[in-house]
Write an enzyme that holds these catalytic residues in place. Structure first.
Site, PDB file in Angstrom:
ATOM      1  CE1 TYR A 156     126.858  33.734  46.206  1.00 46.12           C
ATOM      2  CE2 TYR A 156     126.043  34.788  43.967  1.00 46.12           C
ATOM      3  CZ  TYR A 156     126.731  33.670  44.876  1.00 46.12           C
ATOM      4  OH  TYR A 156     127.362  32.490  44.043  1.00 46.12           O
ATOM      5  CE  LYS A 160     130.088  34.484  45.209  1.00 50.05           C
ATOM      6  NZ  LYS A 160     131.342  33.571  45.628  1.00 50.05           N
TER       7      LYS A 160
END
Ligand code: NAP
Length: 248
Positions: A156, A160
């Site tokens: 993740y 990002k």
């Protein structure tokens, strides 16, 4: 004052959570809203009706943001249905958390494809339209985790952080055509994504936030409103932290 009167907006992943909050706020500000979902058809159709009741054009599309061809088809359909695109919000995202030691290759790849590759797919698909009109705003939903990292979220965090590099590069490439590209880095926002977390961990986070509360979907929607509207006409290539001071 309505800040987005008559503007056409595409939001990925707006059947619930932050995307839904953005759709509602934008419709209240006069924007026509095209939005996508992955599997939540019922809530998406319900939101479509709710937005139309605010007096704007609205339509839900089932479209996998990770798919290059589905994203291109989506943009063609939105252009047919709405007649133009002024703002793109790349919001769709998922988590598949695990310590690196236990993370399966598939869980790394899926998160990168849905969270990061999707941003390439959608931005590329709207680029020609925005270039022709010499105006546009693209907003990418990153995360504080992309800025500072988080144990258990290597996939993740990488997705990002990648969005931030992408955002700055697009801002440099398209700025001369008056197309702006910015990212938002939300902190801890109370949605289904964060409802999965352990309450003790969440309580610890809340205490560590200078404003002493988790964020709401409205907090993020209002930041998007600023970046989508002419209020931010001279802002591009930035990452706006909307996190109650978490990164301070
Ligand atoms: P959420 O409540 O889990 O909602 C995710 C949305 O994305 C849903 O509408 C979902 O559609 C859609 N989606 C998932 N996979 C998709 C795909 N392949 N194609 C198209 N749509 C897809 O998440 P959220 O908390 O609102 O988060 C929204 C964004 O903010 C994400 O990018 C997330 O990483 C980011 N963010 C959230 C937080 C937070 O604290 N909540 C913090 C920082 C950043 P379905 O309903 O059909 O599954």
């Amino acid at each position: 004052m309505k800040l987005l009167e008559g503007k056409n907006v595409i939001i990925t992943g707006a059947s619930r959570g932050i995307g839904k909050g953005i759709a509602e706020t934008f419709a209240e500000h006069g924007a026509n809203v095209a939005f996508t979902y992955s599997s939540s058809e019922g809530p998406a159709l319900q939101l479509e009706e709710e937005l139309k009741a605010k007096g704007v054009n609205a339509k839900a599309y089932k479209s996998n943001a990770a798919s290059f061809t589905e994203s291109a088809d989506l943009v063609s359909k939105v252009l047919e249905d709405f007649g133009g695109i002024d703002v793109l919000i790349n919001n769709a995202g998922i988590t598949k958390d695990n310590l690196l030691m236990r993370m399966a290759e598939e869980d790394f790849d899926t998160v990168i494809e849905i969270n990061l590759k999707s941003v390439f797919n959608m931005t590329k698909a709207v680029q020609r339209t925005l270039l022709k009109q010499r105006k546009g705003s693209i907003i990418n939903m990153s995360s504080v985790v992309g800025v500072k990292g988080n144990a258990g979220q290597t996939n993740y965090a990488a997705s990002k952080a990648g969005m931030i590099g992408f955002t700055k590069s697009v801002a440099l490439e398209l700025g001369s055509r008056n197309i702006r590209c910015n990212a938002i880095a939300p902190g801890f926002i109370e949605t289904e994504m964060t409802a999965k977390l352990d309450e003790k961990v969440v309580q610890g986070w809340r205490e560590g936030i200078p404003l002493k509360r988790g964020g709401t979907t409205e907090d993020i929607a209002n930041a998007c409103l600023f970046l989508a509207s002419d209020l931010s006409a001279y802002v591009t290539g930035q990452v706006l932290n909307v996190d109650g001071g978490m990164l301070t």
